[in-house]
Scaffold this active site. Structure first.
Site, PDB file in Angstrom:
ATOM      1  N   ASP A  88       1.297  -5.893  -2.079  1.00  0.00           N
ATOM      2  CA  ASP A  88       1.084  -5.226  -3.355  1.00  0.00           C
ATOM      3  C   ASP A  88       2.362  -5.145  -4.179  1.00  0.00           C
ATOM      4  O   ASP A  88       3.431  -4.793  -3.673  1.00  0.00           O
ATOM      5  CB  ASP A  88       0.549  -3.805  -3.125  1.00  0.00           C
ATOM      6  CG  ASP A  88      -0.875  -3.785  -2.569  1.00  0.00           C
ATOM      7  OD1 ASP A  88      -1.480  -4.861  -2.428  1.00  0.00           O
ATOM      8  OD2 ASP A  88      -1.381  -2.674  -2.295  1.00  0.00           O
ATOM      9  N   GLN A 141      -7.427  -4.142  -9.282  1.00  0.00           N
ATOM     10  CA  GLN A 141      -6.667  -2.978  -8.798  1.00  0.00           C
ATOM     11  C   GLN A 141      -5.213  -3.103  -9.228  1.00  0.00           C
ATOM     12  O   GLN A 141      -4.618  -4.180  -9.057  1.00  0.00           O
ATOM     13  CB  GLN A 141      -6.763  -2.911  -7.264  1.00  0.00           C
ATOM     14  CG  GLN A 141      -5.843  -1.911  -6.607  1.00  0.00           C
ATOM     15  CD  GLN A 141      -6.099  -0.506  -7.076  1.00  0.00           C
ATOM     16  OE1 GLN A 141      -7.225  -0.016  -7.089  1.00  0.00           O
ATOM     17  NE2 GLN A 141      -5.056   0.167  -7.529  1.00  0.00           N
ATOM     18  N   GLY A 143      -1.501  -3.339  -9.038  1.00  0.00           N
ATOM     19  CA  GLY A 143      -0.630  -3.767  -7.935  1.00  0.00           C
ATOM     20  C   GLY A 143      -1.220  -4.870  -7.084  1.00  0.00           C
ATOM     21  O   GLY A 143      -0.630  -5.253  -6.075  1.00  0.00           O
ATOM     22  N   TYR A 147      -4.169 -10.084  -4.592  1.00  0.00           N
ATOM     23  CA  TYR A 147      -5.252  -9.715  -3.674  1.00  0.00           C
ATOM     24  C   TYR A 147      -6.606  -9.749  -4.396  1.00  0.00           C
ATOM     25  O   TYR A 147      -7.597 -10.284  -3.874  1.00  0.00           O
ATOM     26  CB  TYR A 147      -4.959  -8.315  -3.134  1.00  0.00           C
ATOM     27  CG  TYR A 147      -5.884  -7.806  -2.051  1.00  0.00           C
ATOM     28  CD1 TYR A 147      -5.622  -8.092  -0.707  1.00  0.00           C
ATOM     29  CD2 TYR A 147      -6.987  -7.020  -2.361  1.00  0.00           C
ATOM     30  CE1 TYR A 147      -6.453  -7.590   0.290  1.00  0.00           C
ATOM     31  CE2 TYR A 147      -7.820  -6.525  -1.361  1.00  0.00           C
ATOM     32  CZ  TYR A 147      -7.546  -6.816  -0.037  1.00  0.00           C
ATOM     33  OH  TYR A 147      -8.366  -6.321   0.953  1.00  0.00           O
TER      34      TYR A 147
HETATM   35  N1  CAA Z   1      -4.788   3.546  -8.928  1.00  0.00           N
HETATM   36  C1  CAA Z   1      -4.358   4.092 -10.097  1.00  0.00           C
HETATM   37  N2  CAA Z   1      -3.073   4.073 -10.481  1.00  0.00           N
HETATM   38  C2  CAA Z   1      -2.191   3.491  -9.659  1.00  0.00           C
HETATM   39  C3  CAA Z   1      -2.568   2.898  -8.435  1.00  0.00           C
HETATM   40  C4  CAA Z   1      -3.924   2.977  -8.075  1.00  0.00           C
HETATM   41  N3  CAA Z   1      -4.350   2.474  -6.910  1.00  0.00           N
HETATM   42  N4  CAA Z   1      -1.475   2.383  -7.848  1.00  0.00           N
HETATM   43  C5  CAA Z   1      -0.444   2.645  -8.683  1.00  0.00           C
HETATM   44  N5  CAA Z   1      -0.876   3.333  -9.766  1.00  0.00           N
HETATM   45  C6  CAA Z   1      -0.069   3.799 -10.881  1.00  0.00           C
HETATM   46  C7  CAA Z   1       1.061   4.719 -10.421  1.00  0.00           C
HETATM   47  O1  CAA Z   1       0.580   6.051 -10.242  1.00  0.00           O
HETATM   48  C8  CAA Z   1       2.041   4.590 -11.563  1.00  0.00           C
HETATM   49  O2  CAA Z   1       1.589   5.343 -12.656  1.00  0.00           O
HETATM   50  P1  CAA Z   1       2.656   6.120 -13.592  1.00  0.00           P
HETATM   51  O3  CAA Z   1       3.525   5.047 -14.160  1.00  0.00           O
HETATM   52  O4  CAA Z   1       1.798   6.823 -14.563  1.00  0.00           O
HETATM   53  O5  CAA Z   1       3.402   7.041 -12.642  1.00  0.00           O
HETATM   54  C9  CAA Z   1       1.904   3.117 -11.984  1.00  0.00           C
HETATM   55  O6  CAA Z   1       0.613   2.692 -11.462  1.00  0.00           O
HETATM   56  C10 CAA Z   1       2.983   2.228 -11.390  1.00  0.00           C
HETATM   57  O7  CAA Z   1       3.100   2.527 -10.018  1.00  0.00           O
HETATM   58  P2  CAA Z   1       4.496   2.811  -9.309  1.00  0.00           P
HETATM   59  O8  CAA Z   1       5.410   3.616 -10.155  1.00  0.00           O
HETATM   60  O9  CAA Z   1       4.179   3.312  -7.948  1.00  0.00           O
HETATM   61  O10 CAA Z   1       5.139   1.360  -9.301  1.00  0.00           O
HETATM   62  P3  CAA Z   1       5.751   0.605  -8.088  1.00  0.00           P
HETATM   63  O11 CAA Z   1       6.197  -0.714  -8.642  1.00  0.00           O
HETATM   64  O12 CAA Z   1       6.740   1.454  -7.367  1.00  0.00           O
HETATM   65  O13 CAA Z   1       4.515   0.378  -7.078  1.00  0.00           O
HETATM   66  C11 CAA Z   1       2.340  -0.359  -6.434  1.00  0.00           C
HETATM   67  C12 CAA Z   1       3.309  -0.150  -7.574  1.00  0.00           C
HETATM   68  C13 CAA Z   1       2.895  -1.438  -5.500  1.00  0.00           C
HETATM   69  C14 CAA Z   1       1.067  -0.866  -7.079  1.00  0.00           C
HETATM   70  C15 CAA Z   1       2.140   0.934  -5.617  1.00  0.00           C
HETATM   71  O14 CAA Z   1       1.826   1.988  -6.483  1.00  0.00           O
HETATM   72  C16 CAA Z   1       0.983   0.782  -4.656  1.00  0.00           C
HETATM   73  O15 CAA Z   1       1.148   0.261  -3.562  1.00  0.00           O
HETATM   74  N6  CAA Z   1      -0.239   1.213  -5.062  1.00  0.00           N
HETATM   75  C17 CAA Z   1      -1.445   1.087  -4.269  1.00  0.00           C
HETATM   76  C18 CAA Z   1      -2.173  -0.174  -4.613  1.00  0.00           C
HETATM   77  C19 CAA Z   1      -3.475  -0.217  -3.856  1.00  0.00           C
HETATM   78  O16 CAA Z   1      -4.383   0.565  -4.114  1.00  0.00           O
HETATM   79  N7  CAA Z   1      -3.597  -1.153  -2.898  1.00  0.00           N
HETATM   80  C20 CAA Z   1      -4.771  -1.240  -2.095  1.00  0.00           C
HETATM   81  C21 CAA Z   1      -4.360  -1.517  -0.682  1.00  0.00           C
HETATM   82  S1  CAA Z   1      -5.721  -1.328   0.459  1.00  0.00           S
HETATM   83  C22 CAA Z   1      -6.588  -2.721   0.285  1.00  0.00           C
HETATM   84  O17 CAA Z   1      -6.264  -3.617  -0.412  1.00  0.00           O
HETATM   85  C23 CAA Z   1      -7.855  -2.802   1.088  1.00  0.00           C
HETATM   86  C24 CAA Z   1      -9.025  -2.984   0.218  1.00  0.00           C
HETATM   87  O18 CAA Z   1      -9.597  -4.071   0.187  1.00  0.00           O
HETATM   88  C25 CAA Z   1      -9.569  -1.831  -0.534  1.00  0.00           C
END
Ligand code: CAA
Length: 240
Positions: A88, A141, A143, A147
């Site tokens: 991600d 999604q 990030g 994926y």
């Molecule tokens: N839903 C809504 N908002 C989200 C989000 C999500 N899932 N993930 C990140 N955001 C938002 C953050 O809250 C942040 O908002 P603000 O700027 O208002 O604070 C903005 O997006 C940017 O995020 P970060 O500041 O955290 O930025 P980063 O570069 O440090 O990290 C990221 C970004 C890598 C996307 C990290 O936030 C992350 O790992 N998020 C989760 C992503 C996710 O949901 N992955 C699913 C994994 S599980 C899977 O994939 C299995 C499946 O099939 C369901």
């Protein structure tokens, strides 16, 4: 009837639950894994299910892996393309390596694994292929451009392959799990999981791997012969 099944990524998470469910149904199961020797050994110890190591993003390794399974367990007539990874990152920070790794494991693997089994299934007039996509392939999604693209691709692959093989006794379906209690979801930052994800799941909790496995078991059964090209959504109501 007992069949031979391959489950890619079949020793951990949702894949392990699928391997166990197929095994409990009386099938001969080959649980594939790529790297985590310790988890694979523990899984084998616990379940007695045969484990086979190869990298699903490598076409030649898949052909060799399928041949090994056929030698040891018999000709493959159930294939569950489950192996998947996340790398991600917001796209503006994503590296080419993160893009390639996810497309390789989550999408190219469907070609790599299906190509060596499909001709035999067509000749024998029976096959069950279940591709594990994701809610995030359906809705996108933050990030996960890599994926989400790979998982949406899995659905397109499923629909095309289903049409090609419908007359041959082969069904091809996709299952789209929502957020399920596995290491993959445990890696999501806790604040994001609580604020942005759990609050969006009407059922009010994460899914359990066994809840996904039961759906796969049904799609892999003889009785599901009229279901092909479908996308089964199992996400607690998060995306409809
Ligand atoms: N839903 C809504 N908002 C989200 C989000 C999500 N899932 N993930 C990140 N955001 C938002 C953050 O809250 C942040 O908002 P603000 O700027 O208002 O604070 C903005 O997006 C940017 O995020 P970060 O500041 O955290 O930025 P980063 O570069 O440090 O990290 C990221 C970004 C890598 C996307 C990290 O936030 C992350 O790992 N998020 C989760 C992503 C996710 O949901 N992955 C699913 C994994 S599980 C899977 O994939 C299995 C499946 O099939 C369901």
């Amino acid at each position: 009837m007992s069949r031979v099944a391959i489950v890619t990524g079949g020793t951990r998470g949702i894949g392990a639950a699928i391997s166990r469910a197929l095994h409990a149904e009386g099938h001969k199961v080959a649980a594939n894994y790529a790297g985590n020797e310790e988890a694979a050994a523990a899984f084998h110890r616990d379940t007695g299910i045969a484990v086979f190591k190869w990298d699903v993003s490598d076409f030649d390794a898949c052909a060799a892996g399928v041949a090994r399974v056929a030698d040891e367990l018999g000709l493959v007539n159930i294939l569950v393309n489950n192996a998947g990874i996340t790398r991600d990152s917001m796209l503006h920070k994503m590296t080419l390596e993160q893009w390639r790794a996810v497309i390789g494991t989550n999408l190219n693997s469907l070609f790599n694994m299906t190509r060596p089994v499909i001709e035999g299934m067509r000749e024998r007039g029976f096959g069950r292929i279940v591709n594990i996509s994701s809610i995030n392939g359906q809705k996108g999604q933050i990030g996960q451009t890599n994926y989400s693209a790979s998982k949406a691709g899995d659905i397109g692959f499923t629909k095309a392959l289903a049409q090609e093989n419908a007359r041959k006794g082969i069904t091809v379906n996709a299952v789209c799990p929502g957020y399920t209690e596995t290491d993959m979801v445990r890696a999501v930052p806790q604040d994001v999981l609580e604020k942005s994800i759990l609050s969006q799941i009407p059922v009010g909790r994460l899914g359990q791997p066994e809840e996904i496995a039961r759906c796969v078991l049904f799609l892999a059964s003889e009785q599901a012969g009229f279901i092909t090209g479908s996308t089964l959504t199992v996400n607690g109501g998060q995306y409809l």
